[in-house]
Design an enzyme around this catalytic site. Structure first.
Site, PDB file in Angstrom:
ATOM      1  N   GLU A   1      -7.378  -5.687 -10.329  1.00 55.33           N
ATOM      2  CA  GLU A   1      -8.242  -5.041  -9.353  1.00 55.33           C
ATOM      3  C   GLU A   1      -8.745  -3.715  -9.901  1.00 55.33           C
ATOM      4  O   GLU A   1      -8.282  -3.234 -10.945  1.00 55.33           O
ATOM      5  CB  GLU A   1      -7.532  -4.826  -8.018  1.00 55.33           C
ATOM      6  CG  GLU A   1      -6.354  -3.875  -8.047  1.00 55.33           C
ATOM      7  CD  GLU A   1      -5.763  -3.641  -6.655  1.00 55.33           C
ATOM      8  OE1 GLU A   1      -6.123  -2.623  -6.042  1.00 55.33           O
ATOM      9  OE2 GLU A   1      -4.958  -4.466  -6.187  1.00 55.33           O
TER      10      GLU A   1
ATOM     11  N   LYS B   1       0.832  -1.205   0.000  1.00 56.80           N
ATOM     12  CA  LYS B   1       0.000   0.000   0.000  1.00 56.80           C
ATOM     13  C   LYS B   1       0.868   1.257   0.000  1.00 56.80           C
ATOM     14  O   LYS B   1       0.828   2.087   0.917  1.00 56.80           O
ATOM     15  CB  LYS B   1      -0.951  -0.026   1.200  1.00 56.80           C
ATOM     16  CG  LYS B   1      -2.231   0.761   0.989  1.00 56.80           C
ATOM     17  CD  LYS B   1      -3.235   0.458   2.086  1.00 56.80           C
ATOM     18  CE  LYS B   1      -4.490   1.323   1.965  1.00 56.80           C
ATOM     19  NZ  LYS B   1      -5.252   1.060   0.741  1.00 56.80           N
TER      20      LYS B   1
END
Length: 318
Positions: free
Chosen positions: A201, A165
């Site tokens: 995604e 992230k």
């Protein structure tokens, strides 16, 4: 907000709560020049009997450790991370919305704050946690989104940082996301960077396909984010009798799916009403508000908000 610093010795100071405000950074800080930064997203919920719950905070701590290692940053120990989150939430308790009216969004942030002009790890790091009250993402609980399969740009490549992230993962999706929204879509669905054949995604969400009692989602191979909501939905679906497959999911499988939905911290579950694949608009029954999406959304949110027994032992009361 909570603030802690770590110097070149690799040791974090005790950390302290400070009034929310600006951070002072050198123009040559590692985060500003070389993008040395990662963050987490999580929530605190107020229950009907006025308890405060966190949802799987240890998973966020472990994911931040993985990301820090990838970017050559000092790791924040799990216990330090969780205790800092608890301190920050309790000091902002008045901002937690009433049960059913929203939640307190929590943003842990780890950045290279030390000055470094040459390409190298920063000499100092800052760990910050700040919060903001947020309402329910959709007033009606669930609302369908409309996606466009991206055929030109890619979000991540094998061997890169798509699986952590890091802040850079998000700047790179803005161009395609803004373009899609101008064309009436909610977001972009990315394909793999090698063959442009397999689903990866959405800009900031993981994706799932439903066919009968089977649920498929792209497997973790370093190019997609290991979402904590993703992991929770997989585990929860299995307890409800669904067969969940983590594997390579071909884009053409979108044509035969009964339902498609996305998962993430902000929305929990977003049913997909339609997807533009090349020149074909694929539409899903009931505008995407299918039985499986509703069932999983209800099951997970009831645990998060303390409305049902936490049989999975996911929540932490503070």
């Amino acid at each position: 907000m909570y603030v802690s610093k770590c110097g070149s010795d690799g040791k974090w100071d005790e950390g302290e709560l400070q009034p929310f405000g600006a951070l002072q950074l050198s123009p040559s800080a590692g985060i500003l020049n070389y993008g040395q930064g990662i963050f987490e997203g999580m929530k605190a919920y107020r229950t009907e009997d006025d308890r405060i719950l966190l949802f799987r905070p240890e998973e966020n701590a472990l994911r931040m450790i993985s990301g820090a290692d990838r970017l050559c940053m000092p790791t924040v120990p799990v216990n330090m991370f969780i205790q800092a989150v608890k301190q920050t939430v309790l000091s902002n308790e008045r901002w937690i919305p009433p049960s059913g009216k929203g939640s307190l969004y929590i943003r842990p942030l780890l950045i290279g704050s030390g000055a470094v002009l040459g390409l190298a790890p920063a000499p100092e790091y800052t760990f910050v946690i700040f919060v903001a009250p947020v309402g329910n993402y959709f007033k009606e609980g669930l609302a369908p989104i409309h996606l466009k399969v991206e055929n030109t740009y890619h979000r991540a490549a094998p061997g890169g940082t798509g699986g952590v992230k890091t802040v850079g993962n998000y700047a790179s999706v803005l161009k395609t996301q803004l373009s899609a929204k101008k064309s009436g879509f909610s977001d972009v669905l990315y394909l793999d960077a090698v063959e442009s054949k397999y689903l990866e995604e959405v800009s900031s969400c993981n994706i799932f396909l439903v066919k009968g009692k089977k649920i498929a989602t792209p497997h973790l191979k370093g190019t997609i984010l290991p979402g904590i909501t993703r992991k929770s939905i997989i585990e929860l679906a299995q307890t409800l009798g669904y067969e969940v497959e983590e594997r390579a999911v071909c884009v053409d499988e979108l044509r035969d799916a009964d339902e498609v939905f996305c998962t993430g911290t902000a929305v929990v579950i977003s049913p997909v009403g339609s997807i533009m694949l090349h020149e074909d608009r694929l539409e899903y029954a009931n505008e995407g508000l299918g039985k499986v999406s509703k069932e999983l959304y209800s099951a997970l949110t009831s645990i998060q908000m303390g409305q049902s027994a936490d049989i999975m032992k996911w929540t932490v009361e503070i």
